[in-house]
Design a protein around this motif. Structure first.
Motif, PDB file in Angstrom:
ATOM      1  N   ILE A   1      51.425 -18.063 -35.327  1.00 22.90           N
ATOM      2  CA  ILE A   1      52.810 -17.591 -35.400  1.00 22.90           C
ATOM      3  C   ILE A   1      53.100 -16.992 -36.780  1.00 22.90           C
ATOM      4  O   ILE A   1      53.668 -15.899 -36.896  1.00 22.90           O
ATOM      5  CB  ILE A   1      53.783 -18.748 -35.108  1.00 22.90           C
ATOM      6  N   VAL A   2      52.696 -17.704 -37.824  1.00 19.17           N
ATOM      7  CA  VAL A   2      52.929 -17.226 -39.191  1.00 19.17           C
ATOM      8  C   VAL A   2      52.212 -15.894 -39.428  1.00 19.17           C
ATOM      9  O   VAL A   2      52.776 -14.964 -40.027  1.00 19.17           O
ATOM     10  CB  VAL A   2      52.471 -18.286 -40.217  1.00 19.17           C
ATOM     11  N   SER A   3      50.974 -15.774 -38.948  1.00 18.39           N
ATOM     12  CA  SER A   3      50.216 -14.532 -39.163  1.00 18.39           C
ATOM     13  C   SER A   3      50.885 -13.346 -38.489  1.00 18.39           C
ATOM     14  O   SER A   3      50.855 -12.228 -39.009  1.00 18.39           O
ATOM     15  CB  SER A   3      48.782 -14.698 -38.645  1.00 18.39           C
ATOM     16  N   GLY A   4      51.498 -13.579 -37.315  1.00 18.74           N
ATOM     17  CA  GLY A   4      52.176 -12.494 -36.627  1.00 18.74           C
ATOM     18  C   GLY A   4      53.451 -12.035 -37.316  1.00 18.74           C
ATOM     19  O   GLY A   4      53.945 -10.943 -37.035  1.00 18.74           O
ATOM     20  N   LEU A   5      53.979 -12.853 -38.224  1.00 13.00           N
ATOM     21  CA  LEU A   5      55.214 -12.517 -38.934  1.00 13.00           C
ATOM     22  C   LEU A   5      54.964 -11.890 -40.305  1.00 13.00           C
ATOM     23  O   LEU A   5      55.913 -11.482 -40.979  1.00 13.00           O
ATOM     24  CB  LEU A   5      56.071 -13.779 -39.109  1.00 13.00           C
TER      25      LEU A   5
ATOM     26  N   GLY B   1      41.180 -16.919 -17.788  1.00  8.03           N
ATOM     27  CA  GLY B   1      42.582 -16.555 -17.892  1.00  8.03           C
ATOM     28  C   GLY B   1      42.815 -15.166 -18.448  1.00  8.03           C
ATOM     29  O   GLY B   1      43.936 -14.650 -18.389  1.00  8.03           O
ATOM     30  N   ASN B   2      41.759 -14.528 -18.948  1.00  7.99           N
ATOM     31  CA  ASN B   2      41.922 -13.201 -19.552  1.00  7.99           C
ATOM     32  C   ASN B   2      42.406 -12.125 -18.583  1.00  7.99           C
ATOM     33  O   ASN B   2      43.141 -11.224 -19.009  1.00  7.99           O
ATOM     34  CB  ASN B   2      40.613 -12.771 -20.221  1.00  7.99           C
ATOM     35  N   PRO B   3      42.009 -12.153 -17.280  1.00 11.11           N
ATOM     36  CA  PRO B   3      42.589 -11.166 -16.363  1.00 11.11           C
ATOM     37  C   PRO B   3      44.108 -11.273 -16.247  1.00 11.11           C
ATOM     38  O   PRO B   3      44.781 -10.304 -15.898  1.00 11.11           O
ATOM     39  CB  PRO B   3      41.911 -11.504 -15.027  1.00 11.11           C
ATOM     40  N   VAL B   4      44.666 -12.457 -16.522  1.00 10.85           N
ATOM     41  CA  VAL B   4      46.116 -12.625 -16.554  1.00 10.85           C
ATOM     42  C   VAL B   4      46.652 -12.366 -17.961  1.00 10.85           C
ATOM     43  O   VAL B   4      47.606 -11.597 -18.152  1.00 10.85           O
ATOM     44  CB  VAL B   4      46.514 -14.044 -16.092  1.00 10.85           C
ATOM     45  N   GLY B   5      46.032 -13.004 -18.946  1.00 14.26           N
ATOM     46  CA  GLY B   5      46.511 -12.891 -20.313  1.00 14.26           C
ATOM     47  C   GLY B   5      46.362 -11.499 -20.888  1.00 14.26           C
ATOM     48  O   GLY B   5      47.226 -11.043 -21.654  1.00 14.26           O
ATOM     49  N   GLY B   6      45.273 -10.779 -20.532  1.00 10.42           N
ATOM     50  CA  GLY B   6      45.039  -9.447 -21.080  1.00 10.42           C
ATOM     51  C   GLY B   6      46.162  -8.465 -20.767  1.00 10.42           C
ATOM     52  O   GLY B   6      46.790  -7.912 -21.675  1.00 10.42           O
ATOM     53  N   PRO B   7      46.455  -8.227 -19.459  1.00 10.36           N
ATOM     54  CA  PRO B   7      47.559  -7.302 -19.145  1.00 10.36           C
ATOM     55  C   PRO B   7      48.916  -7.779 -19.653  1.00 10.36           C
ATOM     56  O   PRO B   7      49.741  -6.976 -20.087  1.00 10.36           O
ATOM     57  CB  PRO B   7      47.541  -7.257 -17.608  1.00 10.36           C
ATOM     58  N   LEU B   8      49.153  -9.120 -19.599  1.00 10.03           N
ATOM     59  CA  LEU B   8      50.436  -9.637 -20.072  1.00 10.03           C
ATOM     60  C   LEU B   8      50.612  -9.380 -21.562  1.00 10.03           C
ATOM     61  O   LEU B   8      51.663  -8.911 -22.016  1.00 10.03           O
ATOM     62  CB  LEU B   8      50.530 -11.135 -19.774  1.00 10.03           C
ATOM     63  N   MET B   9      49.567  -9.681 -22.356  1.00 11.47           N
ATOM     64  CA  MET B   9      49.649  -9.424 -23.791  1.00 11.47           C
ATOM     65  C   MET B   9      49.723  -7.924 -24.078  1.00 11.47           C
ATOM     66  O   MET B   9      50.393  -7.492 -25.014  1.00 11.47           O
ATOM     67  CB  MET B   9      48.440 -10.038 -24.495  1.00 11.47           C
ATOM     68  N   GLY B  10      49.030  -7.118 -23.256  1.00 13.50           N
ATOM     69  CA  GLY B  10      49.114  -5.668 -23.418  1.00 13.50           C
ATOM     70  C   GLY B  10      50.518  -5.149 -23.155  1.00 13.50           C
ATOM     71  O   GLY B  10      51.031  -4.288 -23.875  1.00 13.50           O
ATOM     72  N   TRP B  11      51.162  -5.707 -22.121  1.00 12.18           N
ATOM     73  CA  TRP B  11      52.537  -5.319 -21.801  1.00 12.18           C
ATOM     74  C   TRP B  11      53.484  -5.709 -22.931  1.00 12.18           C
ATOM     75  O   TRP B  11      54.354  -4.934 -23.328  1.00 12.18           O
ATOM     76  CB  TRP B  11      52.955  -5.981 -20.495  1.00 12.18           C
ATOM     77  N   LEU B  12      53.298  -6.917 -23.464  1.00 12.58           N
ATOM     78  CA  LEU B  12      54.118  -7.345 -24.606  1.00 12.58           C
ATOM     79  C   LEU B  12      53.877  -6.450 -25.815  1.00 12.58           C
ATOM     80  O   LEU B  12      54.794  -6.146 -26.577  1.00 12.58           O
ATOM     81  CB  LEU B  12      53.804  -8.803 -24.963  1.00 12.58           C
TER      82      LEU B  12
ATOM     83  N   GLU C   1      53.183  -3.312 -25.742  1.00  8.57           N
ATOM     84  CA  GLU C   1      53.908  -2.050 -25.542  1.00  8.57           C
ATOM     85  C   GLU C   1      55.339  -2.173 -26.050  1.00  8.57           C
ATOM     86  O   GLU C   1      55.927  -1.225 -26.579  1.00  8.57           O
ATOM     87  CB  GLU C   1      53.918  -1.695 -24.055  1.00  8.57           C
ATOM     88  N   ILE C   2      55.921  -3.373 -25.898  1.00  8.31           N
ATOM     89  CA  ILE C   2      57.304  -3.607 -26.325  1.00  8.31           C
ATOM     90  C   ILE C   2      57.376  -3.798 -27.837  1.00  8.31           C
ATOM     91  O   ILE C   2      58.219  -3.203 -28.526  1.00  8.31           O
ATOM     92  CB  ILE C   2      57.881  -4.847 -25.605  1.00  8.31           C
ATOM     93  N   ASN C   3      56.492  -4.649 -28.358  1.00 10.34           N
ATOM     94  CA  ASN C   3      56.468  -4.924 -29.799  1.00 10.34           C
ATOM     95  C   ASN C   3      55.049  -5.310 -30.173  1.00 10.34           C
ATOM     96  O   ASN C   3      54.471  -6.233 -29.574  1.00 10.34           O
ATOM     97  CB  ASN C   3      57.446  -6.057 -30.133  1.00 10.34           C
ATOM     98  N   GLY C   4      54.479  -4.634 -31.158  1.00  9.77           N
ATOM     99  CA  GLY C   4      53.083  -4.874 -31.514  1.00  9.77           C
ATOM    100  C   GLY C   4      52.808  -6.270 -32.038  1.00  9.77           C
ATOM    101  O   GLY C   4      51.666  -6.752 -31.977  1.00  9.77           O
ATOM    102  N   ARG C   5      53.839  -6.950 -32.553  1.00 13.71           N
ATOM    103  CA  ARG C   5      53.654  -8.299 -33.078  1.00 13.71           C
ATOM    104  C   ARG C   5      53.820  -9.380 -32.004  1.00 13.71           C
ATOM    105  O   ARG C   5      53.415 -10.532 -32.206  1.00 13.71           O
ATOM    106  CB  ARG C   5      54.672  -8.570 -34.193  1.00 13.71           C
ATOM    107  N   ALA C   6      54.437  -9.035 -30.910  1.00 15.33           N
ATOM    108  CA  ALA C   6      54.794 -10.029 -29.897  1.00 15.33           C
ATOM    109  C   ALA C   6      53.596 -10.798 -29.332  1.00 15.33           C
ATOM    110  O   ALA C   6      53.680 -12.027 -29.170  1.00 15.33           O
ATOM    111  CB  ALA C   6      55.580  -9.363 -28.767  1.00 15.33           C
ATOM    112  N   PRO C   7      52.465 -10.155 -29.004  1.00 13.30           N
ATOM    113  CA  PRO C   7      51.369 -10.914 -28.385  1.00 13.30           C
ATOM    114  C   PRO C   7      50.863 -12.064 -29.249  1.00 13.30           C
ATOM    115  O   PRO C   7      50.649 -13.173 -28.738  1.00 13.30           O
ATOM    116  CB  PRO C   7      50.284  -9.843 -28.184  1.00 13.30           C
ATOM    117  N   ILE C   8      50.674 -11.836 -30.529  1.00 18.59           N
ATOM    118  CA  ILE C   8      50.102 -12.879 -31.376  1.00 18.59           C
ATOM    119  C   ILE C   8      51.122 -13.994 -31.647  1.00 18.59           C
ATOM    120  O   ILE C   8      50.761 -15.186 -31.689  1.00 18.59           O
ATOM    121  CB  ILE C   8      49.573 -12.271 -32.704  1.00 18.59           C
ATOM    122  N   ILE C   9      52.399 -13.648 -31.768  1.00 19.35           N
ATOM    123  CA  ILE C   9      53.431 -14.666 -32.002  1.00 19.35           C
ATOM    124  C   ILE C   9      53.630 -15.529 -30.762  1.00 19.35           C
ATOM    125  O   ILE C   9      53.652 -16.770 -30.834  1.00 19.35           O
ATOM    126  CB  ILE C   9      54.755 -14.004 -32.420  1.00 19.35           C
ATOM    127  N   ILE C  10      53.753 -14.899 -29.607  1.00 20.84           N
ATOM    128  CA  ILE C  10      53.954 -15.656 -28.367  1.00 20.84           C
ATOM    129  C   ILE C  10      52.728 -16.491 -28.038  1.00 20.84           C
ATOM    130  O   ILE C  10      52.833 -17.623 -27.555  1.00 20.84           O
ATOM    131  CB  ILE C  10      54.315 -14.702 -27.216  1.00 20.84           C
TER     132      ILE C  10
END
Length: 420
Positions: free
Chosen positions: A296-300, A352-363, A365-374
């Motif tokens: 979380i800290v690294s993403g901020l 879990g990567n077939p689920v996590g990959g597209p989900l993190m990719g979608w996040l 698209e919205i914000n480049g920091r969002a995947p690592i923080i979430i």
């Protein structure tokens, strides 16, 4: 620290692996960068490539575990490692000839994932046959050290090579590197392998592995935590590329730098793990929480340099978590079930990567920091939840899990304390 390297067969294996792993990490960076170039910087395309590469894990990893229990692991690895090298060769030839398209990369990601899904549980369960139970924890840690040393060297070389001569030659170098691992396995002294008795071919062996894990609360706890943290928190192959390119407007060198810095941390974590003799539940839980908080800290962090420096402690916590999980699983199972249980472990670790990959990719698209923080938030929440459940059940007060192990070939019968 390096006592496993005194064993002849393991020295051969390790020598080939370190060469091959450098090539594998070079390809990972080059493949991600090629996808971004072909898709004009789309994080979603990167997520799709990741999903295709990890999708076969859902279908094949448990069957790979069944094959590991039934067959000669050494011979099986010779074929599987050769197939992985051919996938790299095909992608390299397509790229250097200038005909590569995005669908080519997607197809080869799928093939690479299929071979890897079978190869991983076979390779993981083969380690104990080379070194024996007493040196297993050390060997797993050395494997992690090699993996992460390659993770330091590979991305750095790849970043420079991509800028200088393009991604295609990186894939060809990786294809050639498989000669090392195949040669090392080929030259082993088979008489010195500590093999367990092969399991006869029977119906329902896959289901029996699932029932075995379901009946072991200790294994279920490890599997569930590994699934959630690996799926949502360990997507660095994608999140670092998004951060480098879309947040900090860097190039392949920037991505290579971030990948190298997290590898420095994982290498340090693996070196620490090599000094430990048995995994412990307290270390497992604490490392999961610390990993999520640091992520979380690294993403901020406001700059790429600060993000990269944060990747070092993130890598230490991540490696402590994964090494503890791996050795706990291997030491807590009977030899005749090891392949199937490791197949399930790899399913939850990578599936879990077939689920996590597209989900993190979608996040992304919205914000480049969002995947690592979430990803960090999810890691903290699931680990704390598991800790609370274990406290209520009283399992935290039980540092060891005792079981009686059935004897494999070349091994004396004994009662084993597998630290959880």
């Amino acid at each position: 620290m390096f006592r496993s390297l005194r064993i002849h067969n393991y020295r051969l294996y390790a020598s080939g692996q370190i060469i091959s792993l450098v090539g594998v990490w070079m390809q990972r960076v080059a493949q991600d960068w090629l996808v971004l170039e072909l898709s004009h910087g789309s994080p979603m395309a990167l997520g799709i490539a990741a999903s295709l590469q990890f999708l076969p894990v859902l279908l094949l990893s448990m069957w790979g575990g069944v094959l590991a229990d039934r067959m000669d692991k050494r011979k099986l690895l010779l074929w599987l490692e050769s197939a992985l090298g051919l996938c790299a060769l095909a992608l390299g030839l397509l790229d250097v000839t200038g005909v590569v398209e995005l669908w080519h990369v997607y197809l080869l990601c799928l093939l690479l994932g299929a071979f890897s899904a079978v190869e991983t549980p076979v390779r993981q369960s083969f380690v104990v046959e080379m070194v024996g139970r007493d040196s297993l924890t050390n060997a797993v840690a050395i494997n992690s050290m090699m993996f992460n040393l390659a993770r330091v060297v590979g991305p750095a070389i790849a970043g420079v090579t991509i800028v200088a001569i393009g991604t295609g030659w990186v894939f060809l170098v990786n294809a050639f590197s498989f000669v090392g691992v195949v040669g090392g396995i080929w030259l082993m002294r088979t008489s010195q392998l500590m093999r367990s008795d092969p399991v006869p071919r029977e119906k329902g062996q896959l289901l029996s592995g699932l029932r075995y894990v379901r009946g072991r609360p200790d294994l279920m706890t490890v599997m569930l935590l590994v699934f959630f943290i690996a799926t949502f928190g360990m997507n660095f192959y994608m999140t670092l590329a998004i951060m480098a390119r879309n947040v900090f407007q860097g190039d392949a060198d920037a991505y290579g730098l971030l990948s190298t810095l997290i590898a420095v941390g994982t290498l340090a974590g693996a070196a620490w793990a090599a000094k430990r003799t048995k995994p412990r539940l307290s270390v497992f839980i604490a490392s999961g929480v610390v990993f999520g908080l640091l992520e979380i800290v690294s993403g901020l962090m406001p700059t790429m340099l600060l993000t990269g420096l944060m990747m070092i402690p993130v890598g230490i916590a991540m490696m402590t978590f994964t090494t503890t999980a791996n050795t706990t699983v291997q030491l807590a199972v009977e030899p005749e079930m090891r392949g199937r249980v490791l197949g399930i472990y790899m399913l939850v670790f990578l599936g879990g990567n077939p689920v996590g990959g597209p989900l993190m990719g979608w996040l992304g698209e919205i914000n480049g920091r969002a995947p690592i923080i979430i990803g960090g938030i999810v890691s903290v929440l699931v680990t704390v939840t598991a800790w609370i459940v274990l406290l209520r059940r009283g399992d935290v007060a039980k540092p060891r899990l005792r079981r009686t192990r059935r004897r494999g070939a070349g091994e004396p019968a004994e009662s084993v304390d597998a630290a959880a």
